[in-house]
Design a protein around this motif. Structure first.
Motif, PDB file in Angstrom:
ATOM      1  N   ARG A 289       0.818  -1.208   0.000  1.00  0.00           N
ATOM      2  CA  ARG A 289       0.000   0.000   0.000  1.00  0.00           C
ATOM      3  C   ARG A 289       0.861   1.271   0.000  1.00  0.00           C
ATOM      4  O   ARG A 289       0.599   2.206  -0.738  1.00  0.00           O
ATOM      5  CB  ARG A 289      -0.951  -0.016   1.201  1.00  0.00           C
ATOM      6  CG  ARG A 289      -2.149   0.877   1.018  1.00  0.00           C
ATOM      7  CD  ARG A 289      -3.320   0.458   1.880  1.00  0.00           C
ATOM      8  NE  ARG A 289      -4.063  -0.653   1.301  1.00  0.00           N
ATOM      9  CZ  ARG A 289      -4.941  -0.527   0.297  1.00  0.00           C
ATOM     10  NH1 ARG A 289      -5.180   0.649  -0.235  1.00  0.00           N
ATOM     11  NH2 ARG A 289      -5.592  -1.572  -0.178  1.00  0.00           N
TER      12      ARG A 289
ATOM     13  N   THR B 281      -3.924  -7.916   5.987  1.00  0.00           N
ATOM     14  CA  THR B 281      -4.080  -7.908   4.545  1.00  0.00           C
ATOM     15  C   THR B 281      -4.382  -9.342   4.133  1.00  0.00           C
ATOM     16  O   THR B 281      -3.708 -10.254   4.611  1.00  0.00           O
ATOM     17  CB  THR B 281      -2.760  -7.464   3.881  1.00  0.00           C
ATOM     18  OG1 THR B 281      -2.401  -6.202   4.409  1.00  0.00           O
ATOM     19  CG2 THR B 281      -2.891  -7.357   2.385  1.00  0.00           C
TER      20      THR B 281
ATOM     21  N   GLU C 274      -9.453   4.514  -1.099  1.00  0.00           N
ATOM     22  CA  GLU C 274      -8.329   5.088  -1.834  1.00  0.00           C
ATOM     23  C   GLU C 274      -8.813   5.820  -3.087  1.00  0.00           C
ATOM     24  O   GLU C 274      -8.346   6.922  -3.390  1.00  0.00           O
ATOM     25  CB  GLU C 274      -7.360   3.973  -2.214  1.00  0.00           C
ATOM     26  CG  GLU C 274      -6.064   4.533  -2.736  1.00  0.00           C
ATOM     27  CD  GLU C 274      -5.041   3.459  -3.033  1.00  0.00           C
ATOM     28  OE1 GLU C 274      -5.098   2.386  -2.402  1.00  0.00           O
ATOM     29  OE2 GLU C 274      -4.205   3.708  -3.911  1.00  0.00           O
TER      30      GLU C 274
END
Lengths: 410, 320
Positions: free
Chosen positions: A45, A194, B39
């Protein structure tokens, strides 16, 4: 021209004149030097966020990206069209001849090997913060940077953030007078996990929750915010005490999802820090309380709250203000005087880019034009060391003394 | 088991429901999918100074702006719908949205908002080799409000599909205007979704609904006043006619689009409500449902028409 789809709208009489004064686009040529080639190692990320910001910087090309995980490498590649993909950073360094710099965005405990290899290969390095997961690894990176003579910037974005820089100049000029207390928090509601496409990589992908390698919330999040406290207070802490617990995520993890730390500075001022993965209220902020006012900083925004007996400055008449329950904050706006003169003060509220952009832009300026480093590796070591020791305090519940020699200048 | 998670983004509430095995594994996937949506909210928002969209709007009038593959692909999709809709769908309506007041005061400066502005997607120039875009002239700005939610849902789908194993089926929606089904519930044909059709003038009479069963596809619905604001006593809807820079006056009472991709269904529901009819250039892979307006501007729900490959999937009924 297709009349139904392409039309010019004039809202007011002045509009036509304004348009006529605009420079013609066709006649403009953009002159670039040879683009600066950089590589990003680590396409999780944070690596992808870095790639997104690098795209905006002119005169720069992402020549290569690297990740040991194929699916992350693929999603990184979508953010960097044209970049060569690698699974191993050593291969990347060996095969990328024109590369000027490497940006290290691997898991924290993997920073050292990449940073050392890149510096040894003569590349400039931007290393994400925390600099590393152990003090020894941080020191090794600082030593490697010194040996190489290359630029090595620690990714503490507060140091490059225009709003933070403005707030810092206010503080230095005495806007809040004596600092009496520091406070910071990082509240998010997330498991910090994750999903791993391959179950065999589950532990590796979720390194933040691996007690063997992770430095927990105090280390991973705290480091960035402790650095802001170091910079604003101009001092370093001497000891840290902490507590932590699993308040929400009962998923078999060992590391606390909610922590509190108190850092005591050499002058007795304390920083109260709390971080949680179980609540998102008010997100992330740093706050400096002084005898004449308080500065509150939240990444892309910042405010100055004045005490009633503080002196009124001339510019405050034009300042933008925001109400928070019973408090009124003066919005910290970079270039406020210039914008106010143009009647555009409100347009200056907030940053045009995420804080990460400014840190990367500073790095590029240091590499390409020799600009002074926004954040030395040694400063990254100091912040990470405090984060690492705060994590130890959280885990042990004991007070941890911080060796002042960590903060000595070479 | 079913795990649900939600997120506030793009001015609405996104929700994801995952069916499968293992609460923790499902929760991880749901969180990752919502993180992807969050995002894209930060990247495409017209309300944030620091979004990629704000950067494009500030910069593309002066020089080409390089874009990542997903954003570049999104603009490519915008231009495809623009062409096929004869210009009814246009993401260069940014300055009009700003001028009409659909962007709040805190939104970043918008080129052209105060003076002359320019609407027309043929002024949105792409460089396929460089993956960059620029505006053909100053006074242009993008507003991706009519496609951003669908785009975010498509990319959330990619996250769900990459995490194979745990998830058997999933349903995602963004503020109930776009809904996406991934797979189908065990033993069922798909997820049943009902769309409330607009009532005729005065709101009298029975409620009408259209039901559709979704499996591996997306459905978007647009109403003329899905978002609106009042100005001088006039109600302004959020669907803008690119030819007048004003809210549409004709069009349909409601339009729904059904497609594999949420990006496509989202954009087409907007294009269809503006057009009020199905354009000949729209391929059968996008199914449309249009509730027409009569001369007086009232909805004619009983005259709703579905067309496209999946036209038979829509079932309309009246409630008691």
């Amino acid at each position: 021209m297709n009349e139904t789809t392409r039309r010019l709208f004039l809202q007011q009489a002045g509009g036509a004149a304004a348009l006529a004064l605009m420079p013609a686009l066709a006649g403009r040529t953009l002159v670039l030097d040879e683009p600066l080639q950089v590589a990003v190692v680590g396409a999780g990320r944070q690596g992808r966020a870095i790639l997104a910001e690098l795209q905006k910087i002119e005169g720069l090309a992402v020549a290569a990206i690297c990740d040991s995980d194929a699916s992350r490498l693929e999603s990184g590649a979508r953010r960097a069209p044209g970049a060569r993909p690698f699974a191993d950073h050593r291969e990347l360094l060996a095969e990328s001849g024109g590369l000027a710099a490497v940006i290290v965005a691997t898991p924290t405990h993997r920073h050292r090997e990449v940073a050392e290899d890149a510096l040894a290969a003569g590349r400039h390095v931007y290393c994400e913060a925390p600099l590393a997961a152990t003090i020894a690894d941080c020191q090794a990176i600082v030593a490697a940077a010194a040996r190489s003579g290359r630029v090595c910037q620690a990714g503490l974005t507060g140091r490059s953030n225009p709003i933070y820089k403005l707030a810092h100049s206010f503080l230095r000029s005495g806007a809040i007078r004596e600092v009496v207390a520091l406070r910071a928090q990082n509240h998010r509601k997330t498991s910090w996990r994750t999903p791993a496409a391959d179950p065999a990589r589950e532990r590796e992908v979720n390194w933040r929750l691996d007690p063997e390698v992770s430095i927990g919330l105090a280390g991973e999040c705290g480091t960035h915010q402790f650095d802001v406290a170091h910079w604003f207070h101009g001092k370093y802490p001497r000891r840290v005490r902490g507590t932590g617990a699993i308040r929400m995520h009962q998923d078999g993890r060992e590391l606390a999802d909610t922590v509190q730390c108190t850092l005591s500075f050499e002058d007795g001022v304390e920083l109260i820090y709390d971080a949680t993965l179980a609540n998102s209220f008010e997100g992330q902020y740093e706050q400096v309380a002084g005898t004449m006012g308080t500065i509150k900083l939240c990444g892309t925004a910042g405010w100055l709250f004045k005490e009633a007996d503080a002196v009124t400055q001339g510019w405050e008449v034009y300042a933008n203000r925001q109400q928070f329950h019973n408090e009124e904050g003066i919005t910290l706006i970079a270039d406020a005087t210039k914008l106010a003169a143009q009647g555009k003060l409100k347009e200056g509220i907030g940053l045009p880019h995420p804080p990460l952009y400014y840190a990367l832009e500073d790095f590029v300026k240091s590499v390409a034009a020799g600009a002074p480093l926004a954040c030395q590796a040694a400063e990254g070591l100091r912040a990470a060391a405090v984060g690492i020791l705060a994590d130890q305090a959280v885990r042990s519940g004991a007070t941890v003394e911080i060796d002042p020699s960590l903060f000595e200048e070479d | 088991m079913i795990v649900r998670r939600a997120l506030f983004a793009m001015g609405t509430r996104f929700e994801i429901a995952l069916a499968g095995e293992g609460e923790r594994a499902l929760g991880d996937v749901a969180e990752a999918a919502l993180a992807e949506i969050g995002e894209w909210d930060r990247r495409l928002s017209v309300f944030r100074q620091d979004s990629l969209l704000a950067h494009v709007n500030r910069t593309a009038g002066a020089r080409p702006v390089r874009l990542d593959e997903d954003t570049f692909g999104l603009l490519r999709a915008c231009l495809a719908v623009h062409r096929a809709s004869g210009g009814a769908f246009d993401v260069t309506i940014g300055p009009a949205m700003r001028a009409l007041g659909f962007h709040d005061a805190a939104a970043p400066a918008c080129p052209g908002a105060a003076g002359a502005f320019f609407i027309g997607s043929d002024g949105l120039l792409r460089d396929e080799e460089e993956h960059s875009v620029r505006f053909a002239r100053p006074g242009m700005a993008l507003d991706l409000g009519a496609i951003g939610k669908g785009h975010a849902l498509d990319l959330a789908e990619r996250v769900v599909r990459q995490a194979n194993g745990a998830v058997q089926a999933a349903l995602l929606h963004g503020g109930t205007s776009t809904i996406k089904a991934i797979g189908r519930p065990p033993g069922k044909e798909g997820f049943d979704v009902a769309v409330r059709l607009p009532a005729p003038a005065g709101g009298a009479g029975p409620g009408r609904f259209a039901r559709v069963t979704l499996a591996d596809e997306s459905l978007s619905v647009s109403g003329r006043f899905g978002r609106w604001l009042e100005q001088d006593g006039e109600r302004l809807g959020h669907v803008i006619d690119p030819a007048t820079a004003r809210p549409i006056t004709g069009g349909a009472a409601l339009a729904a689009a059904l497609s594999r991709s949420a990006r496509e269904s989202d954009a087409w529901s907007t294009a269809l409500i503006a057009l009020g009819r199905r354009p000949p250039a729209l391929g059968p892979e996008v199914t449309s449902l249009i509730v027409p307006l009569d001369q007086a501007g009232a909805a004619r729900a009983e005259e709703s028409r579905a067309a496209g490959d999946r036209a038979a999937a829509f079932h309309c009924w009246e409630s008691q």
